[in-house]
Write a protein that holds these residues in place. Structure first.
Motif, mmCIF file in Angstrom:
data_model
loop_
_atom_site.group_PDB
_atom_site.id
_atom_site.type_symbol
_atom_site.label_atom_id
_atom_site.label_comp_id
_atom_site.label_asym_id
_atom_site.label_seq_id
_atom_site.Cartn_x
_atom_site.Cartn_y
_atom_site.Cartn_z
ATOM 1 N N PHE A 318 -14.001 3.707 -53.862
ATOM 2 C CA PHE A 318 -13.415 3.828 -55.194
ATOM 3 C C PHE A 318 -11.925 4.188 -55.098
ATOM 4 C CE2 PHE A 318 -17.716 4.966 -57.342
ATOM 5 C CZ PHE A 318 -17.976 3.622 -57.537
ATOM 6 N N ASP A 319 -11.568 5.049 -54.154
ATOM 7 C CA ASP A 319 -10.143 5.378 -53.982
ATOM 8 C C ASP A 319 -9.342 4.121 -53.641
ATOM 9 O OD1 ASP A 319 -10.364 8.085 -54.524
ATOM 10 O OD2 ASP A 319 -10.668 8.652 -52.425
ATOM 11 N N ARG A 320 -9.894 3.290 -52.757
ATOM 12 C CA ARG A 320 -9.191 2.059 -52.394
ATOM 13 C C ARG A 320 -9.059 1.129 -53.589
ATOM 14 N NH1 ARG A 320 -12.571 2.303 -47.657
ATOM 15 N NH2 ARG A 320 -13.872 0.639 -48.563
ATOM 16 N N LEU A 321 -10.116 1.032 -54.385
ATOM 17 C CA LEU A 321 -10.073 0.148 -55.556
ATOM 18 C C LEU A 321 -9.069 0.658 -56.592
ATOM 19 C CD1 LEU A 321 -13.902 -0.559 -55.866
ATOM 20 C CD2 LEU A 321 -12.132 -2.291 -55.481
ATOM 21 N N VAL A 322 -9.007 1.966 -56.754
ATOM 22 C CA VAL A 322 -8.017 2.536 -57.699
ATOM 23 C C VAL A 322 -6.606 2.224 -57.217
ATOM 24 C CG1 VAL A 322 -7.054 4.693 -58.576
ATOM 25 C CG2 VAL A 322 -9.534 4.341 -58.584
ATOM 26 N N ALA A 325 -5.809 -1.386 -57.891
ATOM 27 C CA ALA A 325 -5.555 -1.670 -59.299
ATOM 28 C C ALA A 325 -4.175 -1.164 -59.711
ATOM 29 C CB ALA A 325 -6.652 -1.023 -60.146
ATOM 30 N N ARG A 326 -3.773 -0.025 -59.174
ATOM 31 C CA ARG A 326 -2.486 0.567 -59.577
ATOM 32 C C ARG A 326 -1.304 -0.112 -58.909
ATOM 33 N NH1 ARG A 326 -4.169 7.003 -59.517
ATOM 34 N NH2 ARG A 326 -4.997 7.057 -61.644
ATOM 35 N N ALA A 327 -1.582 -0.966 -57.916
ATOM 36 C CA ALA A 327 -0.498 -1.662 -57.226
ATOM 37 C C ALA A 327 0.046 -2.833 -58.020
ATOM 38 C CB ALA A 327 -0.972 -2.133 -55.851
ATOM 39 N N PHE A 328 -0.642 -3.159 -59.110
ATOM 40 C CA PHE A 328 -0.239 -4.329 -59.902
ATOM 41 C C PHE A 328 0.230 -3.911 -61.284
ATOM 42 C CE2 PHE A 328 -3.177 -5.888 -56.715
ATOM 43 C CZ PHE A 328 -2.532 -7.013 -56.238
#
Length: 328
Positions: A318-322, A325-328
């Motif tokens: 989940f940390d990686r997915l967050v 998502a925040r990189a875009f």
């Protein structure tokens, strides 16, 4: 009229609630389980011990008994129900098979989903196996009159099961002030039904001759968005959660074990028409919405801290997915 009812299973989320409902209706209840559940078996229930995935074990436990109703909660492959047809033909007036609303066409071509919606799920093997079970049983009904009734619940919960992607891991993240991952844009509709309400629908079909040979969707009419579900869960946990939306396909690639149930069910808006069930069981209704159900769940887990399991691998994913998502 009091019926003799055999539950294959009886201590799971749906089956334990249906056992309680059957007892409340005055039925004589026997359950077959492995005898290892943490859930207490209610007074008045006859308990038989067997491995439900071993036909010989079940046959030895049940013996020559006959029942007005046999309710199968623990069959997941065609082999399981084929053994039941052989075992219970001529020994029960009704065989109730608990299938799954996930077996309905995915993605759905139209809403609401009803009992006549085609069965097809190319994403989830669990659902395809349930469809195959139904095919065996419908064939037995057509060929020999085997007294089949199919019920298809959707996402059913009680106090012991948090319905979000991460379960209790999501609650722990919320309470720690960390964001939680919500699939899609959070606006898809998802039908959540409390087990006590589902039990009214299933038990209400017991002994009904006009339900033989037929299939019924057993879900309530409560269909909040996923954002609402996570927000209610956070409120029950005493926090305002930070929701981060991630495409379902991205989640499925990052956490493969979530993929089948997500792409094959939760990623789609799913609401149901249960008018045919309600015509036979007028008492069937939604009495607990998830804003209340979430409070029940959090209170139960807070009272049982030993069950507050956080999955470290899922938490890291989940940390990686967050971050993605925040990189875009």
């Amino acid at each position: 009229m009091a019926l003799s009812v055999l539950f294959l299973g009886g201590t799971g989320t749906i089956s334990s609630a249906t056992v309680a409902r059957a007892l409340a209706l005055g039925h004589r209840v026997t359950i077959v389980t492995r005898g290892r559940s943490a859930r207490a078996v209610p007074d008045g229930v006859t308990q038989l011990t067997a491995d439900l995935f071993d036909p010989g074990s079940v046959a030895a436990a049940v013996g020559g008994r006959e029942f007005d109703v046999v309710a199968q909660f623990m069959a997941f492959t065609p082999e399981h129900v084929t053994a039941d047809v052989e075992r219970f033909a001529g020994r029960t007036g009704q065989y109730v098979f608990v299938s799954s609303a996930s077996a309905y066409q995915k993605p759905p071509a139209r809403l609401p989903v009803d009992d006549a919606t085609p069965l097809r799920n190319p994403f989830w093997q669990y659902s395809r196996d349930k469809i195959a079970c139904e095919d065996v049983l419908v064939g037995a009904y057509r060929e020999t009159g085997f007294p089949l009734t199919i019920v298809r619940p959707s996402h059913t919960y009680d106090r012991t099961g948090v319905p979000t992607l991460g379960g209790w891991t999501d609650v722990a993240r919320m309470r720690a002030g960390r964001p939680v991952v919500v699939h899609g844009d959070g606006t898809s509709l998802w039908t959540l039904t409390h087990a006590d309400d589902v039990a009214v629908g299933i038990a209400g079909l017991f002994g009904r001759a006009d339900a033989i040979g037929d299939a019924f969707t057993v879900t309530g009419d409560h269909a909040p968005t996923w954002d609402q579900i996570y927000t209610w869960l956070g409120a029950a946990a005493g926090v305002e959660p930070e929701l981060v939306h991630v495409a379902s396909e991205t989640i499925a690639r990052a956490v493969p074990e979530l993929g089948p149930g997500l792409l094959g069910d939760k990623a789609h808006s799913v609401v149901f028409d249960t008018s045919r069930l309600r015509a036979l069981v007028p008492g069937f209704a939604t009495t607990t919405t998830y804003d209340l159900g979430a409070v029940e769940q959090v209170e139960w887990f807070d009272a049982h801290p030993e069950l507050q399991a956080v999955d470290p691998e899922l938490d890291t994913a989940f940390d990686r997915l967050v971050a993605h998502a925040r990189a875009f």
